[in-house]
Design a protein around this motif. Sequence first.
Motif, PDB file in Angstrom:
ATOM      1  N   GLN A  81       0.813  -1.209   0.000  1.00 38.31           N
ATOM      2  CA  GLN A  81       0.000   0.000   0.000  1.00 38.31           C
ATOM      3  C   GLN A  81       0.853   1.269   0.000  1.00 38.31           C
ATOM      4  OE1 GLN A  81      -2.804  -0.217   3.259  1.00 38.31           O
ATOM      5  NE2 GLN A  81      -3.252  -2.382   2.863  1.00 38.31           N
ATOM      6  N   LEU A  82       2.186   1.113   0.222  1.00 42.28           N
ATOM      7  CA  LEU A  82       3.083   2.275   0.245  1.00 42.28           C
ATOM      8  C   LEU A  82       3.353   2.756  -1.171  1.00 42.28           C
ATOM      9  CD1 LEU A  82       5.639   0.995   2.922  1.00 42.28           C
ATOM     10  CD2 LEU A  82       3.706   2.539   3.271  1.00 42.28           C
ATOM     11  N   ALA A  83       3.461   4.075  -1.305  1.00 45.61           N
ATOM     12  CA  ALA A  83       3.582   4.691  -2.631  1.00 45.61           C
ATOM     13  C   ALA A  83       4.818   4.194  -3.379  1.00 45.61           C
ATOM     14  CB  ALA A  83       3.616   6.206  -2.492  1.00 45.61           C
ATOM     15  N   ARG A  84       5.973   4.134  -2.708  1.00 42.90           N
ATOM     16  CA  ARG A  84       7.194   3.733  -3.419  1.00 42.90           C
ATOM     17  C   ARG A  84       7.142   2.258  -3.807  1.00 42.90           C
ATOM     18  NH1 ARG A  84      13.620   4.394  -1.648  1.00 42.90           N
ATOM     19  NH2 ARG A  84      14.427   3.654  -3.664  1.00 42.90           N
ATOM     20  N   VAL A  85       6.556   1.420  -2.961  1.00 43.34           N
ATOM     21  CA  VAL A  85       6.433   0.005  -3.285  1.00 43.34           C
ATOM     22  C   VAL A  85       5.561  -0.170  -4.529  1.00 43.34           C
ATOM     23  CG1 VAL A  85       5.588  -2.225  -2.474  1.00 43.34           C
ATOM     24  CG2 VAL A  85       6.799  -0.714  -0.905  1.00 43.34           C
ATOM     25  N   GLN A  86       4.467   0.584  -4.597  1.00 46.58           N
ATOM     26  CA  GLN A  86       3.605   0.506  -5.780  1.00 46.58           C
ATOM     27  C   GLN A  86       4.308   1.053  -7.010  1.00 46.58           C
ATOM     28  OE1 GLN A  86      -0.293   2.159  -5.180  1.00 46.58           O
ATOM     29  NE2 GLN A  86      -0.679   0.980  -3.298  1.00 46.58           N
ATOM     30  N   ARG A  87       5.070   2.125  -6.821  1.00 48.45           N
ATOM     31  CA  ARG A  87       5.744   2.763  -7.959  1.00 48.45           C
ATOM     32  C   ARG A  87       6.845   1.866  -8.535  1.00 48.45           C
ATOM     33  NH1 ARG A  87       6.764   6.979  -5.443  1.00 48.45           N
ATOM     34  NH2 ARG A  87       8.957   6.668  -4.898  1.00 48.45           N
ATOM     35  N   GLU A  88       7.572   1.176  -7.696  1.00 45.67           N
ATOM     36  CA  GLU A  88       8.741   0.428  -8.153  1.00 45.67           C
ATOM     37  C   GLU A  88       8.528  -1.086  -8.252  1.00 45.67           C
ATOM     38  OE1 GLU A  88      12.525   1.468  -6.666  1.00 45.67           O
ATOM     39  OE2 GLU A  88      11.927   3.481  -6.051  1.00 45.67           O
ATOM     40  N   LEU A  89       7.457  -1.592  -7.605  1.00 44.79           N
ATOM     41  CA  LEU A  89       7.293  -3.043  -7.573  1.00 44.79           C
ATOM     42  C   LEU A  89       5.991  -3.564  -8.166  1.00 44.79           C
ATOM     43  CD1 LEU A  89       8.692  -3.939  -4.021  1.00 44.79           C
ATOM     44  CD2 LEU A  89       9.890  -3.948  -6.197  1.00 44.79           C
ATOM     45  N   CYS A  90       4.870  -3.128  -7.596  1.00 42.33           N
ATOM     46  CA  CYS A  90       3.633  -3.845  -7.904  1.00 42.33           C
ATOM     47  C   CYS A  90       2.527  -3.002  -8.536  1.00 42.33           C
ATOM     48  CB  CYS A  90       3.098  -4.511  -6.637  1.00 42.33           C
ATOM     49  SG  CYS A  90       2.844  -3.392  -5.260  1.00 42.33           S
ATOM     50  N   GLY A  91       2.662  -1.705  -8.620  1.00 41.92           N
ATOM     51  CA  GLY A  91       1.690  -0.872  -9.325  1.00 41.92           C
ATOM     52  C   GLY A  91       0.399  -0.617  -8.577  1.00 41.92           C
ATOM     53  N   GLN A  92       0.077  -1.436  -7.591  1.00 37.93           N
ATOM     54  CA  GLN A  92      -1.169  -1.285  -6.844  1.00 37.93           C
ATOM     55  C   GLN A  92      -1.053  -2.066  -5.540  1.00 37.93           C
ATOM     56  OE1 GLN A  92      -4.330  -3.136  -9.058  1.00 37.93           O
ATOM     57  NE2 GLN A  92      -3.236  -5.066  -9.283  1.00 37.93           N
ATOM     58  N   SER A  93      -1.988  -1.881  -4.633  1.00 35.23           N
ATOM     59  CA  SER A  93      -1.984  -2.672  -3.416  1.00 35.23           C
ATOM     60  C   SER A  93      -2.386  -4.107  -3.765  1.00 35.23           C
ATOM     61  CB  SER A  93      -2.949  -2.088  -2.382  1.00 35.23           C
ATOM     62  OG  SER A  93      -4.277  -2.110  -2.888  1.00 35.23           O
ATOM     63  N   VAL A  94      -1.825  -5.049  -3.038  1.00 34.99           N
ATOM     64  CA  VAL A  94      -2.035  -6.471  -3.323  1.00 34.99           C
ATOM     65  C   VAL A  94      -2.738  -7.105  -2.129  1.00 34.99           C
ATOM     66  CG1 VAL A  94      -0.895  -8.671  -3.811  1.00 34.99           C
ATOM     67  CG2 VAL A  94       0.023  -6.540  -4.770  1.00 34.99           C
ATOM     68  N   SER A  95      -3.793  -7.839  -2.403  1.00 28.68           N
ATOM     69  CA  SER A  95      -4.541  -8.498  -1.338  1.00 28.68           C
ATOM     70  C   SER A  95      -3.901  -9.835  -0.981  1.00 28.68           C
ATOM     71  CB  SER A  95      -5.989  -8.730  -1.769  1.00 28.68           C
ATOM     72  OG  SER A  95      -6.038  -9.692  -2.813  1.00 28.68           O
ATOM     73  N   LEU A  96      -4.238 -10.344   0.208  1.00 29.47           N
ATOM     74  CA  LEU A  96      -3.732 -11.648   0.624  1.00 29.47           C
ATOM     75  C   LEU A  96      -4.147 -12.740  -0.366  1.00 29.47           C
ATOM     76  CD1 LEU A  96      -4.469 -11.460   4.461  1.00 29.47           C
ATOM     77  CD2 LEU A  96      -2.214 -11.742   3.430  1.00 29.47           C
ATOM     78  N   GLY A  97      -5.403 -12.661  -0.844  1.00 28.36           N
ATOM     79  CA  GLY A  97      -5.894 -13.667  -1.784  1.00 28.36           C
ATOM     80  C   GLY A  97      -5.137 -13.669  -3.092  1.00 28.36           C
ATOM     81  N   SER A  98      -4.867 -12.475  -3.636  1.00 28.34           N
ATOM     82  CA  SER A  98      -4.147 -12.378  -4.913  1.00 28.34           C
ATOM     83  C   SER A  98      -2.729 -12.908  -4.789  1.00 28.34           C
ATOM     84  CB  SER A  98      -4.121 -10.929  -5.391  1.00 28.34           C
ATOM     85  OG  SER A  98      -5.420 -10.482  -5.703  1.00 28.34           O
ATOM     86  N   PHE A  99      -2.045 -12.553  -3.688  1.00 26.23           N
ATOM     87  CA  PHE A  99      -0.670 -13.008  -3.510  1.00 26.23           C
ATOM     88  C   PHE A  99      -0.619 -14.517  -3.322  1.00 26.23           C
ATOM     89  CE2 PHE A  99       3.252 -13.889  -1.247  1.00 26.23           C
ATOM     90  CZ  PHE A  99       4.163 -13.136  -1.958  1.00 26.23           C
TER      91      PHE A  99
END
Length: 403
Positions: A81-99
């Motif tokens: 959910q952190l801005a830099r993590v989304q910017r550099e890694l995953c593009g959006q927040s990731v749910s437990l189910g999706s992961f």
Amino acid sequence: MRHVPTAHEATQPLREEDLRQWRLIDVFRQRLGTTMQKLSVGGSWVDPARGLKLAEYLSLFLFAQVNPILATTRALCAASQLARVQRELCGQSVSLGSFSEAQHLTDPAWLEKLFIELAAEIPGPAPVDPHQAWQQWFARDGSLLSALPRMHWALFGGGKAKRSGGANNAVRLHLSFNLLEDKPASMRVTDGKTCERKTWREQWEKGAAYVGDRYYAEDYKTLRQVDKHGCTYVIRLCDQAVLTILEELPVEAADRAVGVVRHAWVQLGRRPEDHVGPVRVVWVHSATAGELRIASNLPVEKASAELISVIYRRRWQIEGFFKWLKCLLNCRHWLAESQRGVTIQLYLALIAALLLQLMVGQRPNRRMLELIRLYQMGWATLDELTNGVLRESQRLAARSKKS
């Protein structure tokens, strides 16, 4: 002493400044992109409606591996959910189910290809003794990693019994380690009760040379089979092994200098159906382990008793690698619980180890590991880490010349 978070600290939200290893993840994504261009990744991963892409999933997974603060899947999803993590890694927040779902869609063979490519790029150090380089030597061993009780596929049943009285669960990592180039060569993940010799037999490569501890010599049938398969071996015999001396061989001065006290052709086994031979056995005196009896199917003209002793002693490198893999890369926390998911996590751990080895120029010793831990915690920059490793390498080289 390791800092134990207070109750107040443990409830504080995760911050971007708590996370490290952005450079390593950036290099990983570049290399993964190159490898994926050579693969046919299809199925659900190419569905436009899928939010979490394959590269994003693997990058996020590896990010948790190299950030000890992300010890659970829930913590990793919170970090997404952190801005830099989304910017550099995953593009959006990731749910437990999706992961959790993504592990079942990912083929570990994709990561195996990247692992093989990276391993091929790591230059091996020049052999201390040039006559060691005629053969590629692989140390073979397995390591048990504790599994969660709900990981039923990993039911082990061995080892120290749990206080609760429940069955032990464990994952077994089977690894072949290139001794002369000081890097992992291949691996397989199974449940804890799978026989290491059985897995080793399935991975034999014609012409390869293997170094193993006593466990691999407990079954004489395996020694006969590995010889018929066209493989070379240097394996320590069990203390209870029965030997019949066929011919004593001379022990030269060079042999005695590395602890060799006896050298002979022998026949192994007490019963006729167990007989293996003729096999060369080298008796080596060790200050810490007493007398070692090391068996090999190599003829004298290809490997002296000295060389057999030296090659076996280098087996300790795989033990050091296991320790680095477990402690440095946080392998004791499973972010995926299926056998496929565990295999993915261990491949990512191996890939991270190889990337770090490429970045700093060599696999670290204990002093270098201290520098790497400081880098992980954010107390050292990558330049400081690289310079520190260089200084330690120069110190070791200077000490080697003096000796």
